[in-house]
Each structure stands twice: as C-alpha cells, then as structure tokens.
Design a protein around this motif. Structure first.
Motif, PDB file in Angstrom:
ATOM      1  N   GLU A  61      78.628  91.012 129.572  1.00 54.28           N
ATOM      2  CA  GLU A  61      78.076  90.013 130.482  1.00 54.28           C
ATOM      3  C   GLU A  61      76.706  89.554 129.991  1.00 54.28           C
ATOM      4  OE1 GLU A  61      80.042  89.008 132.806  1.00 54.28           O
ATOM      5  OE2 GLU A  61      81.520  90.606 132.552  1.00 54.28           O
ATOM      6  N   LYS A  62      76.345  88.335 130.322  1.00 50.91           N
ATOM      7  CA  LYS A  62      75.076  87.765 129.878  1.00 50.91           C
ATOM      8  C   LYS A  62      74.001  87.805 130.957  1.00 50.91           C
ATOM      9  CE  LYS A  62      76.908  86.671 125.932  1.00 50.91           C
ATOM     10  NZ  LYS A  62      76.563  87.465 124.729  1.00 50.91           N
ATOM     11  N   ARG A  63      74.428  88.028 132.201  1.00 45.20           N
ATOM     12  CA  ARG A  63      73.476  88.012 133.310  1.00 45.20           C
ATOM     13  C   ARG A  63      73.617  89.257 134.172  1.00 45.20           C
ATOM     14  NH1 ARG A  63      74.580  82.758 132.270  1.00 45.20           N
ATOM     15  NH2 ARG A  63      72.853  81.273 132.388  1.00 45.20           N
ATOM     16  N   MET A  64      72.567  89.521 134.925  1.00 43.40           N
ATOM     17  CA  MET A  64      72.544  90.662 135.830  1.00 43.40           C
ATOM     18  C   MET A  64      71.878  90.243 137.133  1.00 43.40           C
ATOM     19  SD  MET A  64      72.498  94.008 136.643  1.00 43.40           S
ATOM     20  CE  MET A  64      71.435  95.292 137.318  1.00 43.40           C
ATOM     21  N   ASN A  65      72.553  90.449 138.238  1.00 39.17           N
ATOM     22  CA  ASN A  65      71.980  90.215 139.555  1.00 39.17           C
ATOM     23  C   ASN A  65      72.680  91.143 140.544  1.00 39.17           C
ATOM     24  OD1 ASN A  65      74.395  88.754 140.688  1.00 39.17           O
ATOM     25  ND2 ASN A  65      73.853  87.282 139.074  1.00 39.17           N
ATOM     26  N   PRO A  66      72.142  91.322 141.761  1.00 33.90           N
ATOM     27  CA  PRO A  66      72.730  92.275 142.703  1.00 33.90           C
ATOM     28  C   PRO A  66      74.185  91.982 143.061  1.00 33.90           C
ATOM     29  CG  PRO A  66      70.515  91.719 143.390  1.00 33.90           C
ATOM     30  CD  PRO A  66      70.855  90.796 142.252  1.00 33.90           C
ATOM     31  N   ILE A 120      55.460  85.102 136.014  1.00 31.72           N
ATOM     32  CA  ILE A 120      55.884  83.885 135.326  1.00 31.72           C
ATOM     33  C   ILE A 120      54.938  82.716 135.597  1.00 31.72           C
ATOM     34  CG2 ILE A 120      57.414  82.789 137.030  1.00 31.72           C
ATOM     35  CD1 ILE A 120      58.329  83.491 133.379  1.00 31.72           C
ATOM     36  N   GLY A 121      54.267  82.754 136.769  1.00 35.50           N
ATOM     37  CA  GLY A 121      53.225  81.776 137.052  1.00 35.50           C
ATOM     38  C   GLY A 121      53.693  80.423 137.550  1.00 35.50           C
ATOM     39  N   ILE A 122      54.901  80.344 138.152  1.00 31.05           N
ATOM     40  CA  ILE A 122      55.349  79.048 138.675  1.00 31.05           C
ATOM     41  C   ILE A 122      54.640  78.750 139.998  1.00 31.05           C
ATOM     42  CG2 ILE A 122      57.594  79.141 137.549  1.00 31.05           C
ATOM     43  CD1 ILE A 122      58.825  80.018 140.188  1.00 31.05           C
ATOM     44  N   ASN A 123      54.573  77.468 140.344  1.00 35.01           N
ATOM     45  CA  ASN A 123      53.886  77.107 141.583  1.00 35.01           C
ATOM     46  C   ASN A 123      54.781  77.353 142.800  1.00 35.01           C
ATOM     47  OD1 ASN A 123      55.686  74.920 141.736  1.00 35.01           O
ATOM     48  ND2 ASN A 123      54.222  73.480 140.833  1.00 35.01           N
ATOM     49  N   ASP A 124      54.211  77.164 143.983  1.00 26.04           N
ATOM     50  CA  ASP A 124      54.912  77.505 145.228  1.00 26.04           C
ATOM     51  C   ASP A 124      56.177  76.677 145.434  1.00 26.04           C
ATOM     52  OD1 ASP A 124      53.004  79.381 145.765  1.00 26.04           O
ATOM     53  OD2 ASP A 124      51.851  78.118 147.144  1.00 26.04           O
ATOM     54  N   LYS A 125      56.116  75.404 145.057  1.00 22.52           N
ATOM     55  CA  LYS A 125      57.273  74.531 145.268  1.00 22.52           C
ATOM     56  C   LYS A 125      58.456  74.983 144.423  1.00 22.52           C
ATOM     57  CE  LYS A 125      58.592  69.650 145.546  1.00 22.52           C
ATOM     58  NZ  LYS A 125      58.109  68.247 145.406  1.00 22.52           N
ATOM     59  N   ALA A 126      58.203  75.274 143.152  1.00 24.09           N
ATOM     60  CA  ALA A 126      59.270  75.744 142.270  1.00 24.09           C
ATOM     61  C   ALA A 126      59.764  77.124 142.706  1.00 24.09           C
ATOM     62  CB  ALA A 126      58.773  75.789 140.829  1.00 24.09           C
ATOM     63  N   TYR A 127      58.836  77.952 143.168  1.00 26.20           N
ATOM     64  CA  TYR A 127      59.219  79.291 143.620  1.00 26.20           C
ATOM     65  C   TYR A 127      60.153  79.219 144.829  1.00 26.20           C
ATOM     66  CZ  TYR A 127      58.924  83.905 145.757  1.00 26.20           C
ATOM     67  OH  TYR A 127      59.244  85.116 146.328  1.00 26.20           O
ATOM     68  N   LYS A 128      59.842  78.335 145.768  1.00 29.72           N
ATOM     69  CA  LYS A 128      60.695  78.173 146.943  1.00 29.72           C
ATOM     70  C   LYS A 128      62.109  77.767 146.536  1.00 29.72           C
ATOM     71  CE  LYS A 128      60.919  75.775 151.400  1.00 29.72           C
ATOM     72  NZ  LYS A 128      60.247  74.784 152.304  1.00 29.72           N
ATOM     73  N   MET A 129      62.211  76.891 145.543  1.00 25.43           N
ATOM     74  CA  MET A 129      63.522  76.472 145.041  1.00 25.43           C
ATOM     75  C   MET A 129      64.242  77.629 144.356  1.00 25.43           C
ATOM     76  SD  MET A 129      62.614  72.696 143.521  1.00 25.43           S
ATOM     77  CE  MET A 129      62.119  71.344 144.584  1.00 25.43           C
ATOM     78  N   MET A 130      63.483  78.465 143.644  1.00 21.58           N
ATOM     79  CA  MET A 130      64.082  79.613 142.975  1.00 21.58           C
ATOM     80  C   MET A 130      64.619  80.620 144.001  1.00 21.58           C
ATOM     81  SD  MET A 130      62.500  82.186 140.084  1.00 21.58           S
ATOM     82  CE  MET A 130      61.714  83.292 141.259  1.00 21.58           C
ATOM     83  N   VAL A 131      63.877  80.824 145.076  1.00 18.37           N
ATOM     84  CA  VAL A 131      64.334  81.705 146.153  1.00 18.37           C
ATOM     85  C   VAL A 131      65.636  81.180 146.757  1.00 18.37           C
ATOM     86  CG1 VAL A 131      63.814  82.513 148.497  1.00 18.37           C
ATOM     87  CG2 VAL A 131      62.066  82.640 146.714  1.00 18.37           C
ATOM     88  N   SER A 180      69.229  83.088 147.057  1.00 23.42           N
ATOM     89  CA  SER A 180      69.915  83.246 148.332  1.00 23.42           C
ATOM     90  C   SER A 180      71.322  82.647 148.288  1.00 23.42           C
ATOM     91  CB  SER A 180      69.110  82.580 149.454  1.00 23.42           C
ATOM     92  OG  SER A 180      67.841  83.200 149.595  1.00 23.42           O
ATOM     93  N   ASN A 181      71.456  81.482 147.633  1.00 23.60           N
ATOM     94  CA  ASN A 181      72.770  80.853 147.511  1.00 23.60           C
ATOM     95  C   ASN A 181      73.711  81.700 146.665  1.00 23.60           C
ATOM     96  OD1 ASN A 181      71.923  78.693 149.057  1.00 23.60           O
ATOM     97  ND2 ASN A 181      71.432  77.401 147.311  1.00 23.60           N
ATOM     98  N   LEU A 182      73.193  82.285 145.602  1.00 24.64           N
ATOM     99  CA  LEU A 182      74.019  83.135 144.747  1.00 24.64           C
ATOM    100  C   LEU A 182      74.527  84.350 145.515  1.00 24.64           C
ATOM    101  CD1 LEU A 182      75.086  83.956 141.886  1.00 24.64           C
ATOM    102  CD2 LEU A 182      72.928  85.187 141.602  1.00 24.64           C
ATOM    103  N   LEU A 183      73.642  84.967 146.284  1.00 22.80           N
ATOM    104  CA  LEU A 183      73.988  86.183 147.015  1.00 22.80           C
ATOM    105  C   LEU A 183      74.714  85.899 148.318  1.00 22.80           C
ATOM    106  CD1 LEU A 183      70.567  87.996 146.558  1.00 22.80           C
ATOM    107  CD2 LEU A 183      72.705  88.602 145.419  1.00 22.80           C
TER     108      LEU A 183
END
Length: 293
Positions: A115-120, A186-197, A201-204
């Motif tokens: 596998e190439k990725r790892m997540n819960p 990683i140092g991303i800003n709040d807007k990008a972080y919210k999108m990453m969250v 959540s969508n993945l899980l």
C-alpha cells in the motif's frame, strides 16, 4: 530527504496563500505517506528469517506473521507510525516462547505492505479483516505501540471482540491533536488547514475528535488495560497515558525512564513486563473445567 521535505514544506506554505484547496490536498496526501521505509538492523533480521503470510482484504493485501501454535492463546501485535512488524519482533519472540500464538501485522505502507498510504480507516480495515480471518473464539490480548494504540482503540471499539489484556506501549490522544501538530510542522494557514481537516473527516466518515483513544477504548470489552510509557518520551507526552489511565477503568500505568519511544520495543524490562502481565492474567477458557464451575 530532509532537503526534499523542506522544499515540499515551503511549497505547501506558499501554495496555501494563493490556492488553499490545492495546498490542503497536497498536505493531506503527504500526511498519509510514511517517509521512512528503510529497515533498521533488528527489523532486517526479522524479515530475513520470517516468511510473511498474505490475506486479500477489502482494501488491499495484508501481510502478517505468525509465531507459536495456533492452539495457544492469541496475542495480536500492532505497530506504530513508520514502524513495522519487525519493530515488534523482540516482543513477539519473547511472548511466543511463553506459550502464546503471536500474530504481527504490517500496517498499510509499512514493512512489506504494498500500500502507498496509511490512515486510520485503511489501517483499521486491515486489522479487522485480519481478525475476521483469524476468527478467535476465545478472548485474546493485544499489544500496540504509539499510533497503533489509537488505531486499535478506534477500530476495536466498534466490534464485539472480548479482549483479555490490552497493552498500550504509549498512545496518542486523538487524531485531532495529530492534525494540529502536523499543521504546526508543515506550516499551512488556517484556511488550508480547515480544508485538510474536512478531507480527513470525509475519508473517515467521522469527525477527527471521534478518532480518540479514550473514546474507542471505553467501548472495548477488555478485562485489563495497561499503559507503558517513558516519562521523558519526546514523541508522545507522558501526560497522555496519565490522563487515559485516570479516565479508563481497570487500567494501570507502568512508568519508565530512558527507554525512549521506539527503543522501548527492544527494552528487556519492557518485554519482561509484557510477559508478566500476560502470565499474571491468564485467560480462563470457556470450555475449561474451572470456567464451568
């Protein structure tokens, strides 16, 4: 490798200013990819002498390893981030010599996993599919390390398995705290972080707050819970285990010093403690004479 990661980090930071959605996608993709795929010497020795067994899962192919007799009580070993089944090999060897059937797993994107990725979600699917394959008919025990403890908690908490001894060799609090730490690295800003969250959540199909060691463990039908943690652990703070042991019933904290976060897996005192916990709390088989009296 460090220069490569620095360039990616700088690129994501700049991208988050002008294209936060693309930055979030890139950061989330990087988040799921372990960076260290090389084996340490003690891990190489394990893979050199231990043949992997494979199992087709709903989400890929599982690599796992068995030691001991399948007639003995089962102990499942679950490693942490950027580790592998070989990282748990000293524990596996010692526990199997005490008369247990030990099964170790390579989580996705670790060890010999393709596998190439790892997540819960992916890791949990592998663990649960392996357990379905093993089909334990008696309560069994689990020894997990670091992120493997949170994966164990979150996924076993949604099953009806009965666990004899649940041993966490350190444990993160929850996925939200890991994301927050990753944001600072990683140092991303709040807007990008919210999108990453939101991507996480969508993945899980769940909130990051619910991917929580305490919440998951509280749902597990376990007999006894043990925490092993170095007071000076630099990867996961000792207070994590202190808080969890206060919140969860039938739990004990075994504090150590100077055993490290990864090194503890090969520490003879830690291994002796694991064997002692298992030995002092034997499984009472449902078909044994004492169980029926």
């Amino acid at each position: 490798m460090k220069l490569f990661l620095l360039l990616i980090k700088t690129g994501i930071q700049l991208l988050s200013l002008i294209a936060p959605k693309q930055a979030a996608n890139l950061a989330f993709d990087l988040f799921q990819k372990p960076q260290n795929r090389s084996f340490k010497a003690n891990e190489k020795a394990f893979y050199a002498k231990t043949k992997p067994l494979t199992l087709k899962s709903k989400l890929g192919t599982i690599c796992y390893y068995e030691q001991g007799s399948d007639k003995d009580d089962l102990v499942l070993l679950v490693h942490g981030w950027e580790s592998n089944a070989g990282s748990m090999s000293a524990i596996a060897e010692a526990v199997s010599q005490k008369g247990y059937r030990v099964v170790s797993i390579d989580l996705p994107a670790h060890g010999l996993s393709k596998e190439k990725r790892m997540n819960p979600k992916l890791a949990g699917s592998h663990v649960l599919d392996l357990l379905a394959h093993l089909n334990p008919t008696q309560p069994f025990s689990i020894v997990s390390h670091s992120l493997g403890s949170m994966i164990t908690a979150y996924n076993l908490g949604r099953t009806t398995y009965k666990i004899n001894q649940l041993i966490y060799l350190t444990a993160p609090r929850n996925m939200e705290s890991i994301f927050v730490e990753y944001k600072s690295i990683i140092g991303i800003n709040d807007k990008a972080y919210k999108m990453m969250v939101e991507l996480g959540s969508n993945l899980l199909n769940d909130t990051l707050e619910n991917v929580d060691t305490k919440i998951g463990t509280a749902k597990i039908d376990y007999r006894k819970l043990s925490f092993v943690h170095d007071r000076f652990d630099k990867m996961l703070d000792f207070t994590n285990s202190e808080g969890l042991v206060k919140a969860l019933p039938n739990s004990t904290l075994y504090p150590f010093e100077k055993i490290g976060h990864y090194r503890m897996l090969f520490n003879p005192d830690v291994i002796a403690l694991i064997c002692q916990i298992l030995r002092d709390n034997p499984l009472e088989h449902e078909d044994s004479p004492t169980a029926s009296t």
